[in-house]
Write a protein that holds these residues in place. Structure first.
Motif, PDB file in Angstrom:
ATOM      1  N   LEU A 167      46.526   8.086  11.926  1.00 13.59           N
ATOM      2  CA  LEU A 167      46.783   9.028  10.832  1.00 13.59           C
ATOM      3  C   LEU A 167      45.687   8.847   9.798  1.00 13.59           C
ATOM      4  CD1 LEU A 167      50.676   8.740  10.562  1.00 13.59           C
ATOM      5  CD2 LEU A 167      49.330  10.555  11.614  1.00 13.59           C
ATOM      6  N   ASP A 168      44.525   9.259  10.203  1.00 15.34           N
ATOM      7  CA  ASP A 168      43.308   9.110   9.422  1.00 15.34           C
ATOM      8  C   ASP A 168      42.639  10.483   9.415  1.00 15.34           C
ATOM      9  OD1 ASP A 168      40.981   6.862   8.730  1.00 15.34           O
ATOM     10  OD2 ASP A 168      40.178   8.683   9.692  1.00 15.34           O
ATOM     11  N   PRO A 169      41.979  10.864   8.338  1.00 12.46           N
ATOM     12  CA  PRO A 169      41.364  12.204   8.301  1.00 12.46           C
ATOM     13  C   PRO A 169      40.501  12.534   9.523  1.00 12.46           C
ATOM     14  CG  PRO A 169      41.229  11.203   6.146  1.00 12.46           C
ATOM     15  CD  PRO A 169      41.819  10.154   7.063  1.00 12.46           C
ATOM     16  N   ARG A 170      39.842  11.517  10.078  1.00 10.11           N
ATOM     17  CA  ARG A 170      39.014  11.764  11.265  1.00 10.11           C
ATOM     18  C   ARG A 170      39.486  10.881  12.425  1.00 10.11           C
ATOM     19  NH1 ARG A 170      35.701  12.297   6.964  1.00 10.11           N
ATOM     20  NH2 ARG A 170      34.400  14.185   6.873  1.00 10.11           N
ATOM     21  N   PRO A 171      40.626  11.218  13.007  1.00 12.81           N
ATOM     22  CA  PRO A 171      41.224  10.333  14.022  1.00 12.81           C
ATOM     23  C   PRO A 171      40.356  10.148  15.254  1.00 12.81           C
ATOM     24  CG  PRO A 171      42.335  12.460  13.999  1.00 12.81           C
ATOM     25  CD  PRO A 171      41.421  12.443  12.818  1.00 12.81           C
ATOM     26  N   TYR A 172      39.603  11.194  15.618  1.00 15.38           N
ATOM     27  CA  TYR A 172      38.797  11.083  16.848  1.00 15.38           C
ATOM     28  C   TYR A 172      37.625  10.120  16.667  1.00 15.38           C
ATOM     29  CZ  TYR A 172      41.601  15.213  17.791  1.00 15.38           C
ATOM     30  OH  TYR A 172      42.649  16.078  17.945  1.00 15.38           O
TER      31      TYR A 172
END
Lengths: 151, 176
Positions: B32-37
């Motif tokens: 659950l992070d702005p840039r999960p990828y």
């Protein structure tokens, strides 16, 4: 369970088609007309409440490796002990007690059929009970997620 | 032409090592992070765009059913988890299974082998309801749909969840 409209929408409308964009949560936020931080906050809350188990991919077990539904008939007094042995296998990913003479139901997934059969034989050996193998032969349902009815 | 079909068939059911690692890295969920990828990419030593591309391809190849929030039915108040099982004629099972599989309250619908004499059922349909009486109403609807082709059925309710985790892909070297 009291969830607000935004929480319900996040749960119901985003079970599939999670954006494969650089900033997927920002994209969801835009669709909902809120900001990214709020989306992340709500998802974290829903996850810690256990309402969602995760945000991620649901894999089709029959497409990679080998898997089967399996069941056992176990005397009530031994059920927990037997279930603990079954659950201890990393290859077992669901394990339920069901109300029936055949009372222990679980799913076994392995990288190939040979390994799958080996795990099942090992379960039979360690528990002393026979395992009934119920592999899927045909699938008649297309999984689109689960429509939660808020009534 | 023939070869192409075989290749496509092969392509659609096989995953390579990176796909496998990607599944292992994401099966507990995306960060659950702005840039999960990006996070996942770092773990695998590939680029974030490759992560996204591979996920998209696995979706297309139906190795991934869907990506999104995975609800926990039980925590949401769907306390009655009924496995309805049916004994229907083998020669009609495809037709009947498709009908049952499209009912909106059925979440899974499979043909599985019988184990006679103790297990005569060949069609499985899962229903999730708030309580047992609602689940029994759903079962009645399935029975009505099958009509004379229903040669016997049962509903097995779960009474305890003893282990529940998403699909676990075990790494190749792990011989349990």
């Amino acid at each position: 369970m009291n969830l607000n409209t935004l929480e319900k929408r996040l749960l119901n409308e985003f079970q599939r088609n999670f954006p494969l964009a650089k900033k997927p949560y920002a994209e969801i936020a835009m669709k909902l007309g809120v900001d990214e931080n709020l989306v992340l906050q709500i998802l974290e809350k829903l996850q810690s409440m256990g309402v969602i188990s995760r945000v991620g991919a649901v894999f089709e077990p029959h497409r990679i490796g080998a898997s089967t539904l399996a069941s056992m008939t176990v005397p009530e007094s031994e059920l927990i002990a037997v279930a603990d042995i079954v659950s201890s296998f990393v290859e077992v990913n669901h394990n339920y007690e069901r109300e029936h003479k055949i009372n222990l139901w679980f799913v076994v997934t392995a990288r190939d059929d040979k390994h799958l059969q080996k795990v099942i034989r090992e379960i039979e050996e360690q528990t002393g009970y026979e395992v009934m193998r119920l592999p899927m032969l045909e699938n008649y349902h297309i999984d689109l997620g689960f429509d939660l009815k808020w009534t | 032409m023939f070869n192409k079909n075989i290749d496509e068939e092969k392509k659609s059911s096989e995953i390579d090592d990176i796909d496998r690692q990607l599944i292992i890295a994401t099966q507990k969920g995306l960060p659950l992070d702005p840039r999960p990828y990006n996070e996942v990419a770092k773990k695998l030593g590939i680029t974030a765009s490759e992560v996204r591309q591979r996920l998209e391809l696995m979706l297309e190849r139906k190795i991934i059913r869907r990506i999104g929030a995975v609800p926990n039915h039980y925590r949401l108040g769907y306390r009655a988890n009924g496995m309805t099982v049916w004994d229907v004629p083998d020669r009609k099972i495809t037709e009947l299974g498709k009908k049952v599989g499209t009912l909106e309250f059925v979440s899974h619908c499979y043909q599985r082998p019988r184990h006679l004499p103790e297990w005569p059922y060949n069609l499985f349909a899962m229903v999730h309801a708030k309580d047992r009486s609602e689940a029994m109403k759903m079962t009645d609807k399935i029975a009505a749909l099958l009509g004379k082709d229903n040669h016997g059925h049962d509903v097995l309710f779960s009474t305890r969840i003893l282990k529940k985790s998403g699909l676990r892909l075990v790494s190749k070297t792990n011989d349990y």
